[in-house]
Design a protein around this motif. Structure first.
Motif, PDB file in Angstrom:
ATOM      1  N   LEU A 187       0.810  -1.214   0.000  1.00 44.89           N
ATOM      2  CA  LEU A 187       0.000   0.000   0.000  1.00 44.89           C
ATOM      3  C   LEU A 187       0.844   1.264   0.000  1.00 44.89           C
ATOM      4  N   ASP A 188       2.072   1.185   0.523  1.00 44.62           N
ATOM      5  CA  ASP A 188       2.898   2.387   0.622  1.00 44.62           C
ATOM      6  C   ASP A 188       3.750   2.632  -0.614  1.00 44.62           C
ATOM      7  N   GLU A 189       3.645   1.770  -1.644  1.00 47.76           N
ATOM      8  CA  GLU A 189       4.497   1.955  -2.816  1.00 47.76           C
ATOM      9  C   GLU A 189       3.736   2.132  -4.123  1.00 47.76           C
ATOM     10  N   VAL A 190       2.532   1.567  -4.219  1.00 48.66           N
ATOM     11  CA  VAL A 190       1.776   1.672  -5.467  1.00 48.66           C
ATOM     12  C   VAL A 190       0.291   1.868  -5.188  1.00 48.66           C
ATOM     13  N   THR A 191      -0.366   2.415  -6.187  1.00 44.40           N
ATOM     14  CA  THR A 191      -1.821   2.385  -6.236  1.00 44.40           C
ATOM     15  C   THR A 191      -2.195   1.464  -7.385  1.00 44.40           C
ATOM     16  N   GLY A 192      -3.452   1.129  -7.502  1.00 41.69           N
ATOM     17  CA  GLY A 192      -3.827   0.217  -8.573  1.00 41.69           C
ATOM     18  C   GLY A 192      -5.307   0.230  -8.867  1.00 41.69           C
ATOM     19  N   TRP A 193      -5.658  -0.426  -9.955  1.00 41.69           N
ATOM     20  CA  TRP A 193      -7.058  -0.550 -10.338  1.00 41.69           C
ATOM     21  C   TRP A 193      -7.225  -1.776 -11.217  1.00 41.69           C
ATOM     22  N   ARG A 194      -8.469  -2.172 -11.402  1.00 45.38           N
ATOM     23  CA  ARG A 194      -8.805  -3.257 -12.309  1.00 45.38           C
ATOM     24  C   ARG A 194      -9.484  -2.649 -13.531  1.00 45.38           C
ATOM     25  N   LEU A 195      -8.944  -2.958 -14.694  1.00 48.16           N
ATOM     26  CA  LEU A 195      -9.502  -2.446 -15.943  1.00 48.16           C
ATOM     27  C   LEU A 195     -10.537  -3.430 -16.469  1.00 48.16           C
ATOM     28  N   ASP A 196     -11.752  -2.943 -16.736  1.00 46.51           N
ATOM     29  CA  ASP A 196     -12.816  -3.779 -17.276  1.00 46.51           C
ATOM     30  C   ASP A 196     -12.498  -4.140 -18.728  1.00 46.51           C
ATOM     31  N   ILE A 197     -12.220  -5.427 -18.976  1.00 48.17           N
ATOM     32  CA  ILE A 197     -11.918  -5.866 -20.342  1.00 48.17           C
ATOM     33  C   ILE A 197     -12.988  -6.822 -20.857  1.00 48.17           C
ATOM     34  N   SER A 198     -14.173  -6.807 -20.239  1.00 52.06           N
ATOM     35  CA  SER A 198     -15.213  -7.774 -20.587  1.00 52.06           C
ATOM     36  C   SER A 198     -15.585  -7.721 -22.069  1.00 52.06           C
ATOM     37  N   ALA A 199     -15.443  -6.560 -22.696  1.00 54.95           N
ATOM     38  CA  ALA A 199     -15.809  -6.429 -24.108  1.00 54.95           C
ATOM     39  C   ALA A 199     -14.823  -7.138 -25.032  1.00 54.95           C
ATOM     40  N   VAL A 200     -13.621  -7.436 -24.522  1.00 54.20           N
ATOM     41  CA  VAL A 200     -12.590  -8.018 -25.394  1.00 54.20           C
ATOM     42  C   VAL A 200     -11.994  -9.301 -24.808  1.00 54.20           C
ATOM     43  N   THR A 201     -12.694  -9.937 -23.860  1.00 51.71           N
ATOM     44  CA  THR A 201     -12.133 -11.151 -23.253  1.00 51.71           C
ATOM     45  C   THR A 201     -11.938 -12.263 -24.279  1.00 51.71           C
ATOM     46  N   ALA A 202     -12.853 -12.390 -25.219  1.00 51.01           N
ATOM     47  CA  ALA A 202     -12.707 -13.435 -26.240  1.00 51.01           C
ATOM     48  C   ALA A 202     -11.477 -13.174 -27.101  1.00 51.01           C
ATOM     49  N   GLN A 203     -11.266 -11.922 -27.437  1.00 52.65           N
ATOM     50  CA  GLN A 203     -10.095 -11.552 -28.232  1.00 52.65           C
ATOM     51  C   GLN A 203      -8.803 -11.861 -27.467  1.00 52.65           C
ATOM     52  N   LYS A 204      -8.808 -11.548 -26.183  1.00 54.74           N
ATOM     53  CA  LYS A 204      -7.636 -11.855 -25.353  1.00 54.74           C
ATOM     54  C   LYS A 204      -7.384 -13.353 -25.307  1.00 54.74           C
ATOM     55  N   GLN A 205      -8.432 -14.143 -25.143  1.00 59.57           N
ATOM     56  CA  GLN A 205      -8.255 -15.587 -25.095  1.00 59.57           C
ATOM     57  C   GLN A 205      -7.718 -16.140 -26.410  1.00 59.57           C
ATOM     58  N   GLN A 206      -8.125 -15.562 -27.513  1.00 64.34           N
ATOM     59  CA  GLN A 206      -7.594 -15.974 -28.811  1.00 64.34           C
ATOM     60  C   GLN A 206      -6.106 -15.658 -28.909  1.00 64.34           C
ATOM     61  N   ALA A 207      -5.703 -14.505 -28.372  1.00 61.33           N
ATOM     62  CA  ALA A 207      -4.287 -14.124 -28.394  1.00 61.33           C
ATOM     63  C   ALA A 207      -3.463 -15.068 -27.533  1.00 61.33           C
ATOM     64  N   ILE A 208      -3.977 -15.418 -26.353  1.00 61.29           N
ATOM     65  CA  ILE A 208      -3.272 -16.378 -25.492  1.00 61.29           C
ATOM     66  C   ILE A 208      -3.136 -17.711 -26.220  1.00 61.29           C
ATOM     67  N   ALA A 209      -4.208 -18.152 -26.879  1.00 56.87           N
ATOM     68  CA  ALA A 209      -4.196 -19.431 -27.585  1.00 56.87           C
ATOM     69  C   ALA A 209      -3.225 -19.442 -28.756  1.00 56.87           C
ATOM     70  N   ALA A 210      -2.864 -18.271 -29.258  1.00 59.22           N
ATOM     71  CA  ALA A 210      -1.901 -18.198 -30.369  1.00 59.22           C
ATOM     72  C   ALA A 210      -0.527 -18.707 -29.942  1.00 59.22           C
ATOM     73  N   HIS A 211      -0.271 -18.722 -28.639  1.00 57.09           N
ATOM     74  CA  HIS A 211       1.004 -19.229 -28.130  1.00 57.09           C
ATOM     75  C   HIS A 211       0.884 -20.757 -27.958  1.00 57.09           C
ATOM     76  N   ARG A 212       0.733 -21.422 -29.082  1.00 51.80           N
ATOM     77  CA  ARG A 212       0.408 -22.849 -29.088  1.00 51.80           C
ATOM     78  C   ARG A 212       1.500 -23.698 -28.448  1.00 51.80           C
ATOM     79  N   SER A 213       2.745 -23.294 -28.589  1.00 49.39           N
ATOM     80  CA  SER A 213       3.832 -24.093 -28.013  1.00 49.39           C
ATOM     81  C   SER A 213       3.781 -24.120 -26.490  1.00 49.39           C
ATOM     82  N   GLN A 214       3.088 -23.158 -25.907  1.00 47.19           N
ATOM     83  CA  GLN A 214       2.992 -23.075 -24.456  1.00 47.19           C
ATOM     84  C   GLN A 214       1.713 -23.709 -23.906  1.00 47.19           C
ATOM     85  N   ILE A 215       0.822 -24.112 -24.818  1.00 46.10           N
ATOM     86  CA  ILE A 215      -0.483 -24.615 -24.384  1.00 46.10           C
ATOM     87  C   ILE A 215      -0.802 -25.984 -24.980  1.00 46.10           C
ATOM     88  N   GLU A 216      -0.497 -26.171 -26.259  1.00 38.94           N
ATOM     89  CA  GLU A 216      -0.996 -27.339 -26.983  1.00 38.94           C
ATOM     90  C   GLU A 216       0.035 -28.446 -27.181  1.00 38.94           C
TER      91      GLU A 216
END
Length: 254
Positions: A187-216
């Motif tokens: 608490l004494d070094e940073v502040t923070g927030w959560r960014l609402d990404i609900s509109a692009v969660t599917a897009q994010k999941q597709q990007a993660i899935a593109a790293h096939r060597s790390q998942i598949e």
């Protein structure tokens, strides 16, 4: 560390997706191919949807994910992972040709000598001077992976040399799974927030899935090779991303 001094990540205030637009030209710094999608995929997708320029820096060559593979020797591993990085960026709407590949040794950045450190910082300074971002997004300074911590130090060293330093935000990857209490934001070094990404969660999941060597299991001849575990991926399927920013006049160090 006493629990009362730790920033409560899961109850940070939610910021609307439109908040991303206020960041302006943004450069995302990824220690390894996949960190950009895991930690910041939603932010990048939101920025590009608003036509805000975005670029990415890949710090390591990614070759230590499967160090014992014979089918994919080091040069082939690097090529595969850089191709996955480019595919993920395209999915998020980011032009891969705007990225910088530093190609530092994966898993060994904390052992870099002074000359290699200086060369990496100088490359970052040149890139950031040319790109002129309003915001840089870097790994959390104590994210529990040596390459993530080194990346933070290199970027902060480069930012210190810029005549007009950009805003610096920090994101978490391994802190969700592996952080000791001393690794977590205070608490004494940073502040923070959560960014609402609900509109692009599917897009994010597709990007993660593109790293096939790390998942598949694309690299299938190294049983001890790295794979992103399902329980790890759960942290990045949430409809928000956490961002941290140093408090003014903080004396905390990495």
């Amino acid at each position: 560390m006493h629990e009362s001094t730790i920033l409560p990540l899961d109850t940070l205030p939610i910021q609307p997706a439109t908040m991303a637009n206020s960041l302006g030209r943004t450069v995302v710094i990824a220690p390894h191919p996949d960190d950009e999608s895991l930690g910041c995929g939603g932010l990048m997708a939101l920025l590009r949807a608003a036509q805000v320029p975005v670029a990415a820096v890949l710090v390591t060559d990614g070759t230590m994910s499967h160090p014992n593979s014979q089918k994919f020797p080091p040069a082939a591993r690097r090529a595969l992972r850089e191709a996955e990085f480019a595919d993920a960026l395209r999915i998020l709407g980011v032009e891969p040709t705007a990225s910088l590949l530093l190609r530092l040794p994966d898993g060994a950045t904390s052992n870099l000598g002074p000359e290699a450190v200086e060369a990496a910082v100088a490359s970052l300074v040149r890139y950031l001077t040319e790109w002129k971002p309003a915001t840089i997004v870097v790994p959390w300074r104590r994210d529990p992976h040596p390459d993530h911590r080194t990346t933070s130090r290199l970027v902060h060293a480069a930012v210190a040399r810029l005549p007009n330093p950009p805003r610096v935000l920090e994101y978490l990857v391994w802190a969700w799974e592996r952080a000791a209490p001393a690794d977590l934001p205070r608490l004494d070094e940073v502040t923070g927030w959560r960014l609402d990404i609900s509109a692009v969660t599917a897009q994010k999941q597709q990007a993660i899935a593109a790293h096939r060597s790390q998942i598949e299991g694309v690299i299938d001849d190294d049983p001890a090779g790295f794979q992103l575990a399902p329980q790890m991926l759960v942290h990045f399927a949430r409809p928000y991303e956490v961002y941290l920013e140093a408090l003014p006049l903080t004396t905390a160090t990495t």
